[in-house]
Scaffold this motif. Structure first.
Motif, short mmCIF file in Angstrom:
data_model
loop_
_atom_site.label_atom_id
_atom_site.label_comp_id
_atom_site.label_asym_id
_atom_site.label_seq_id
_atom_site.Cartn_x
_atom_site.Cartn_y
_atom_site.Cartn_z
N GLY A 171 0.40 -1.29 -0.07
CA GLY A 171 0.05 0.09 0.15
C GLY A 171 1.13 1.25 0.15
N TRP A 172 2.16 1.46 -0.85
CA TRP A 172 2.84 2.21 -0.87
C TRP A 172 2.65 2.84 -1.66
CZ3 TRP A 172 4.91 5.07 3.63
CH2 TRP A 172 5.41 4.80 4.45
N LEU A 173 2.37 4.44 -1.75
CA LEU A 173 2.82 4.89 -3.31
C LEU A 173 3.91 5.62 -3.33
CD1 LEU A 173 1.20 6.32 -5.56
CD2 LEU A 173 0.88 8.51 -3.89
N ILE A 174 4.53 4.74 -4.25
CA ILE A 174 6.21 5.86 -4.81
C ILE A 174 6.18 6.26 -5.84
CG2 ILE A 174 6.74 3.28 -3.45
CD1 ILE A 174 7.40 2.01 -5.53
N PHE A 175 6.85 6.86 -5.65
CA PHE A 175 7.90 8.52 -6.63
C PHE A 175 9.10 7.85 -6.80
CE2 PHE A 175 4.88 10.02 -4.46
CZ PHE A 175 3.84 10.68 -5.45
N VAL A 176 9.40 6.47 -8.56
CA VAL A 176 11.16 6.48 -8.04
C VAL A 176 11.25 7.03 -9.33
CG1 VAL A 176 11.98 3.99 -9.29
CG2 VAL A 176 9.64 4.13 -7.68
N GLU A 177 13.21 7.49 -9.00
CA GLU A 177 13.36 7.93 -10.03
C GLU A 177 14.22 6.77 -10.43
OE1 GLU A 177 16.27 11.01 -12.35
OE2 GLU A 177 13.72 10.45 -11.42
N VAL A 178 14.53 6.55 -11.64
CA VAL A 178 15.55 5.81 -12.32
C VAL A 178 16.86 6.45 -12.80
CG1 VAL A 178 15.56 4.21 -14.54
CG2 VAL A 178 13.27 4.53 -12.61
N LYS A 179 17.61 5.79 -12.96
CA LYS A 179 19.29 6.41 -13.35
C LYS A 179 19.67 5.55 -13.86
CE LYS A 179 19.49 10.80 -12.18
NZ LYS A 179 18.93 11.63 -13.76
N TYR A 180 20.48 5.51 -14.29
CA TYR A 180 21.66 4.47 -15.01
C TYR A 180 22.84 5.04 -15.11
CZ TYR A 180 23.55 1.79 -19.21
OH TYR A 180 24.61 1.51 -19.67
N ARG A 181 23.94 3.43 -15.85
CA ARG A 181 25.03 4.41 -15.93
C ARG A 181 25.86 2.64 -16.15
NH1 ARG A 181 23.89 8.93 -14.49
NH2 ARG A 181 24.71 10.12 -13.26
N LEU A 185 -0.38 14.25 -5.84
CA LEU A 185 -1.14 13.76 -4.67
C LEU A 185 -2.41 14.92 -4.78
CD1 LEU A 185 1.67 13.55 -2.21
CD2 LEU A 185 0.10 12.06 -3.04
N LYS A 186 -2.46 16.30 -5.46
CA LYS A 186 -2.73 16.96 -5.27
C LYS A 186 -4.55 16.77 -6.00
CE LYS A 186 -0.86 21.38 -3.60
NZ LYS A 186 -0.48 22.49 -3.77
N ASN A 187 -3.87 16.27 -7.15
CA ASN A 187 -4.56 16.07 -8.52
C ASN A 187 -4.84 14.65 -8.40
OD1 ASN A 187 -4.50 18.50 -9.64
ND2 ASN A 187 -2.55 18.16 -10.32
N HIS A 188 -4.38 13.42 -7.88
CA HIS A 188 -4.55 12.53 -8.12
C HIS A 188 -5.87 11.90 -6.60
CE1 HIS A 188 -2.28 12.55 -11.27
NE2 HIS A 188 -2.76 11.67 -12.03
N TYR A 189 -5.01 12.35 -5.75
CA TYR A 189 -5.56 11.66 -4.73
C TYR A 189 -6.71 12.98 -4.05
CZ TYR A 189 -3.70 7.55 -4.72
OH TYR A 189 -3.03 6.43 -5.88
N ARG A 190 -6.65 13.98 -3.88
CA ARG A 190 -7.03 14.98 -3.40
C ARG A 190 -6.75 15.46 -1.85
NH1 ARG A 190 -9.96 17.63 -7.94
NH2 ARG A 190 -10.64 16.45 -8.74
N SER A 191 -5.59 15.13 -1.63
CA SER A 191 -5.19 14.63 0.06
C SER A 191 -3.28 14.91 0.09
CB SER A 191 -5.93 13.45 0.44
OG SER A 191 -5.17 13.35 1.48
N MET A 192 -2.96 15.79 1.12
CA MET A 192 -1.88 14.84 1.54
C MET A 192 -1.54 13.71 2.26
SD MET A 192 -0.25 16.80 -0.78
CE MET A 192 1.22 17.34 -0.08
N ASP A 193 -2.58 13.36 2.41
CA ASP A 193 -2.31 12.53 4.21
C ASP A 193 -2.82 10.40 3.55
OD1 ASP A 193 -2.54 11.12 6.53
OD2 ASP A 193 -4.88 10.84 6.76
N VAL A 194 -1.42 10.36 1.94
CA VAL A 194 -1.13 8.81 1.59
C VAL A 194 0.29 8.93 2.20
CG1 VAL A 194 -1.02 8.41 -0.49
CG2 VAL A 194 -2.56 9.98 -0.36
#
Length: 120
Positions: free
Chosen positions: A48-58, A86-95
């Protein structure tokens, strides 16, 4: 050159997405963009964690660690984009959410969970 960089980036983002899916993550967004910037992947973990993922390649360590490339400036951009998401998709910061980094170095994949804290 920029076009090739985008193709390479897209290729490794796909590898990262496939890896995350194999680890139980449902990918919700790829290359999510708004007026503030971009987040490579947004997903939901099995627990149940919403994750924001940055991908880096070397291609090698000569250019430095892919994880070290997610500097303070990049973290700030990702944080700002995440707030708008979060504002646009969940209308909350409590995620329950976190910021992860997937580093790909040659053929090795390293997933760092909770790689950095929210930045303001």
């Amino acid at each position: 050159m920029q076009k090739n960089k985008r193709k390479v980036g897209a290729f490794y983002e796909e590898i990262a997405a496939d890896y995350l899916v194999s680890q139980g993550v449902m990918i919700l967004e790829r290359n999510y963009r708004n007026w503030l910037g971009e987040i490579d992947l947004i997903g939901m973990t099995a627990d149940g964690w919403l994750i924001f993922v940055e991908v880096k390649y070397r291609s090698s360590e000569r250019s430095g660690s892919p994880l070290a490339a997610v500097n303070g400036r990049k973290q700030l951009v990702i944080s700002k984009v995440a707030v708008e998401y979060l504002k646009n998709h969940y209308r909350s910061m409590d995620v329950r959410c976190r910021f992860d980094v997937v580093g790909i170095n040659g053929d090795k994949i390293c997933w760092i969970k909770n790689a950095f804290d929210f930045c303001q």
